[in-house]
Design a protein around this motif. Structure first.
Motif, PDB file in Angstrom:
ATOM      1  N   HIS A  14       1.067  -1.211   0.043  1.00  0.00           N
ATOM      2  CA  HIS A  14      -0.082   0.050  -0.036  1.00  0.00           C
ATOM      3  C   HIS A  14       0.792   1.363  -0.078  1.00  0.00           C
ATOM      4  CE1 HIS A  14       0.955   0.926   4.513  1.00  0.00           C
ATOM      5  NE2 HIS A  14       0.515  -0.396   4.360  1.00  0.00           N
ATOM      6  N   GLN A  15       0.531   2.398  -0.789  1.00  0.00           N
ATOM      7  CA  GLN A  15       1.126   3.505  -0.711  1.00  0.00           C
ATOM      8  C   GLN A  15       0.164   4.410  -1.046  1.00  0.00           C
ATOM      9  OE1 GLN A  15       3.901   3.931  -4.103  1.00  0.00           O
ATOM     10  NE2 GLN A  15       5.183   5.120  -2.995  1.00  0.00           N
ATOM     11  N   ASN A  16       0.209   5.652   0.013  1.00  0.00           N
ATOM     12  CA  ASN A  16      -0.786   6.451  -0.101  1.00  0.00           C
ATOM     13  C   ASN A  16      -2.289   6.070  -0.030  1.00  0.00           C
ATOM     14  OD1 ASN A  16       1.203   8.517  -0.308  1.00  0.00           O
ATOM     15  ND2 ASN A  16       1.322   8.248  -2.413  1.00  0.00           N
ATOM     16  N   PHE A  17      -2.294   4.920   0.895  1.00  0.00           N
ATOM     17  CA  PHE A  17      -3.712   4.089   1.010  1.00  0.00           C
ATOM     18  C   PHE A  17      -4.201   3.467  -0.417  1.00  0.00           C
ATOM     19  CE2 PHE A  17      -2.753   7.107   4.316  1.00  0.00           C
ATOM     20  CZ  PHE A  17      -3.157   6.141   5.571  1.00  0.00           C
ATOM     21  N   LEU A  18      -3.495   3.271  -1.421  1.00  0.00           N
ATOM     22  CA  LEU A  18      -3.662   2.710  -2.451  1.00  0.00           C
ATOM     23  C   LEU A  18      -2.977   1.147  -2.597  1.00  0.00           C
ATOM     24  CD1 LEU A  18      -4.034   5.538  -5.092  1.00  0.00           C
ATOM     25  CD2 LEU A  18      -6.125   4.469  -3.904  1.00  0.00           C
ATOM     26  N   GLY A  19      -3.655   0.393  -3.253  1.00  0.00           N
ATOM     27  CA  GLY A  19      -2.987  -0.832  -3.419  1.00  0.00           C
ATOM     28  C   GLY A  19      -2.068  -0.854  -4.731  1.00  0.00           C
ATOM     29  N   GLU A  20      -0.835  -0.982  -4.623  1.00  0.00           N
ATOM     30  CA  GLU A  20       0.141  -0.959  -5.608  1.00  0.00           C
ATOM     31  C   GLU A  20       1.210  -2.246  -5.804  1.00  0.00           C
ATOM     32  OE1 GLU A  20       0.259   1.757  -7.510  1.00  0.00           O
ATOM     33  OE2 GLU A  20      -0.947   3.068  -6.432  1.00  0.00           O
ATOM     34  N   LEU A  21       1.624  -2.183  -6.881  1.00  0.00           N
ATOM     35  CA  LEU A  21       2.862  -3.147  -7.227  1.00  0.00           C
ATOM     36  C   LEU A  21       4.217  -2.618  -7.468  1.00  0.00           C
ATOM     37  CD1 LEU A  21       2.601  -6.411  -7.498  1.00  0.00           C
ATOM     38  CD2 LEU A  21       2.718  -6.280  -9.756  1.00  0.00           C
ATOM     39  N   SER A  22       5.064  -2.538  -6.399  1.00  0.00           N
ATOM     40  CA  SER A  22       6.372  -1.659  -6.285  1.00  0.00           C
ATOM     41  C   SER A  22       7.532  -2.646  -6.230  1.00  0.00           C
ATOM     42  CB  SER A  22       6.124  -0.809  -5.363  1.00  0.00           C
ATOM     43  OG  SER A  22       5.340   0.210  -5.344  1.00  0.00           O
ATOM     44  N   PRO A  23       8.830  -2.259  -6.904  1.00  0.00           N
ATOM     45  CA  PRO A  23       9.884  -3.013  -6.646  1.00  0.00           C
ATOM     46  C   PRO A  23      10.168  -2.800  -5.215  1.00  0.00           C
ATOM     47  CG  PRO A  23       9.970  -1.326  -8.289  1.00  0.00           C
ATOM     48  CD  PRO A  23       8.844  -1.070  -7.725  1.00  0.00           C
ATOM     49  N   ILE A  24      10.205  -3.955  -4.547  1.00  0.00           N
ATOM     50  CA  ILE A  24      10.914  -3.794  -3.207  1.00  0.00           C
ATOM     51  C   ILE A  24      11.908  -4.920  -3.044  1.00  0.00           C
ATOM     52  CG2 ILE A  24      10.316  -4.478  -0.560  1.00  0.00           C
ATOM     53  CD1 ILE A  24       8.542  -2.187  -1.577  1.00  0.00           C
ATOM     54  N   LYS A  33      -7.668  -0.588  -2.251  1.00  0.00           N
ATOM     55  CA  LYS A  33      -7.355   0.812  -1.218  1.00  0.00           C
ATOM     56  C   LYS A  33      -7.167   0.042   0.077  1.00  0.00           C
ATOM     57  CE  LYS A  33     -10.129   3.958  -3.914  1.00  0.00           C
ATOM     58  NZ  LYS A  33     -11.181   4.904  -3.895  1.00  0.00           N
ATOM     59  N   LEU A  34      -6.394   0.882   0.933  1.00  0.00           N
ATOM     60  CA  LEU A  34      -6.381   0.680   2.515  1.00  0.00           C
ATOM     61  C   LEU A  34      -7.375   1.323   2.950  1.00  0.00           C
ATOM     62  CD1 LEU A  34      -4.409  -1.305   4.159  1.00  0.00           C
ATOM     63  CD2 LEU A  34      -3.159   0.838   4.421  1.00  0.00           C
ATOM     64  N   HIS A  35      -8.123   0.797   3.904  1.00  0.00           N
ATOM     65  CA  HIS A  35      -8.978   1.596   4.500  1.00  0.00           C
ATOM     66  C   HIS A  35      -8.938   0.963   6.023  1.00  0.00           C
ATOM     67  CE1 HIS A  35     -11.830   3.168   1.082  1.00  0.00           C
ATOM     68  NE2 HIS A  35     -10.698   3.748   1.129  1.00  0.00           N
ATOM     69  N   GLU A  36      -9.438   1.899   6.868  1.00  0.00           N
ATOM     70  CA  GLU A  36      -9.886   1.406   8.361  1.00  0.00           C
ATOM     71  C   GLU A  36     -10.661   0.751   8.503  1.00  0.00           C
ATOM     72  OE1 GLU A  36      -9.326   3.347  12.988  1.00  0.00           O
ATOM     73  OE2 GLU A  36      -9.352   4.859  11.112  1.00  0.00           O
ATOM     74  N   ASP A  37     -10.767  -0.387   9.249  1.00  0.00           N
ATOM     75  CA  ASP A  37     -11.651  -1.308   9.429  1.00  0.00           C
ATOM     76  C   ASP A  37     -12.913  -0.592  10.307  1.00  0.00           C
ATOM     77  OD1 ASP A  37     -13.039  -3.700   9.360  1.00  0.00           O
ATOM     78  OD2 ASP A  37     -12.199  -4.571  11.224  1.00  0.00           O
ATOM     79  N   ASN A  38     -14.074  -0.836   9.941  1.00  0.00           N
ATOM     80  CA  ASN A  38     -15.252  -0.363  10.796  1.00  0.00           C
ATOM     81  C   ASN A  38     -16.205  -1.420  10.862  1.00  0.00           C
ATOM     82  OD1 ASN A  38     -17.525   0.890  11.495  1.00  0.00           O
ATOM     83  ND2 ASN A  38     -17.758   2.514   9.912  1.00  0.00           N
ATOM     84  N   PRO A  39     -16.220  -2.229  12.085  1.00  0.00           N
ATOM     85  CA  PRO A  39     -16.875  -3.304  12.255  1.00  0.00           C
ATOM     86  C   PRO A  39     -18.560  -2.956  12.247  1.00  0.00           C
ATOM     87  CG  PRO A  39     -15.340  -3.120  14.035  1.00  0.00           C
ATOM     88  CD  PRO A  39     -15.351  -2.009  13.306  1.00  0.00           C
ATOM     89  N   ASN A  54      -0.837  -1.916 -14.800  1.00  0.00           N
ATOM     90  CA  ASN A  54       0.137  -0.651 -14.657  1.00  0.00           C
ATOM     91  C   ASN A  54       0.630  -0.588 -13.527  1.00  0.00           C
ATOM     92  OD1 ASN A  54      -0.255  -0.084 -17.592  1.00  0.00           O
ATOM     93  ND2 ASN A  54      -2.109   0.852 -17.096  1.00  0.00           N
ATOM     94  N   PHE A  55       0.944  -1.823 -12.796  1.00  0.00           N
ATOM     95  CA  PHE A  55       1.475  -1.738 -11.350  1.00  0.00           C
ATOM     96  C   PHE A  55       0.529  -1.072 -10.208  1.00  0.00           C
ATOM     97  CE2 PHE A  55       5.109  -1.536 -14.631  1.00  0.00           C
ATOM     98  CZ  PHE A  55       5.389  -2.885 -14.270  1.00  0.00           C
ATOM     99  N   HIS A  56      -0.930  -0.849 -10.632  1.00  0.00           N
ATOM    100  CA  HIS A  56      -1.830  -0.609  -9.689  1.00  0.00           C
ATOM    101  C   HIS A  56      -2.602  -1.825  -9.347  1.00  0.00           C
ATOM    102  CE1 HIS A  56      -0.400   3.654 -10.300  1.00  0.00           C
ATOM    103  NE2 HIS A  56      -0.738   3.623 -11.491  1.00  0.00           N
ATOM    104  N   LEU A  57      -3.340  -2.059  -8.213  1.00  0.00           N
ATOM    105  CA  LEU A  57      -3.973  -3.091  -7.975  1.00  0.00           C
ATOM    106  C   LEU A  57      -5.587  -2.809  -8.173  1.00  0.00           C
ATOM    107  CD1 LEU A  57      -2.411  -4.525  -4.844  1.00  0.00           C
ATOM    108  CD2 LEU A  57      -1.988  -5.194  -7.200  1.00  0.00           C
TER     109      LEU A  57
END
Length: 191
Positions: free
Chosen positions: A51-61, A107-113, A157-160
């Motif tokens: 995750h980067q800036n709360f978006l799912g990405e595919l990055s070189p790590i 995206k990366l979101h905070e859980d809300n039960p 394009n390296f975005h999820l």
């Protein structure tokens, strides 16, 4: 490289779901958690789900990546319902946040039960990797929503995204397949 214990492997061949008693060198169930794991692209071997800036990405790590980048690429794979191979991907550096799809973007979101849509959008069916029919070290994440049949997390394009993957779409199958790895980050304090 990976050890597979065939005595403890059970596969629902009809649905190709990973059952919770699967034991693979890097895919071991501990309580409700799969422990910390990273997921490498099947067709871009230097790139991990993150995750980067709360978006799912595919990055070189890699080894020289920052600790923050490595933490962004490490998740706690939690079992929601073992009998149906339902899982959620929880961030280790934002421990109340999960990967989910929203308008087909991951995206990366905070859980809300209290929010059933958040729960539904962040729950996936863990399946054997679509592009690797013989290797259980690979995984694909299918949407659990019955209104989205055949939709998987995939990179474009390296975005999820959450996309429909057709059986004859070899590139789509490869884009939706990820290798299960030990965590990218090794020196962090669990929450």
């Amino acid at each position: 490289m990976f050890m597979l214990d065939f005595n403890k492997l059970y596969v629902d061949n009809h649905l190709k779901r990973i059952q919770p008693n699967i034991i693979l060198g890097v895919f071991c169930k501990i309580g409700n958690s799969m422990a910390y794991r990273s997921f490498r692209s099947y067709n871009y071997r230097d790139r991990l789900i993150r995750h980067q800036n709360f978006l799912g990405e595919l990055s070189p790590i890699g080894m020289n990546s920052s600790n923050t980048d490595k933490m962004d690429a490490t998740f706690d794979l939690e079992w929601v319902d073992e009998s149906h191979s339902l899982v959620r991907l929880r961030s280790i550096n934002f421990p109340r946040h999960y990967l989910r799809h929203q308008n087909f973007r991951v995206k990366l979101h905070e859980d809300n039960p209290a929010d059933p849509l958040m729960r539904a959008d962040s729950t996936f069916i863990a399946e054997q990797g679509l592009a690797s029919p013989y290797g259980w070290e690979f995984i694909s994440f299918r949407a659990s929503n019955p209104n989205l049949p055949g939709h998987y997390i995939r990179h474009r394009n390296f975005h999820l995204y959450l996309d429909l993957i057709r059986p004859n779409d070899q590139i789509g199958r490869e884009d939706a397949t990820f290798e299960i790895l030990y965590p990218a980050v090794t020196n962090f304090q669990p929450y």
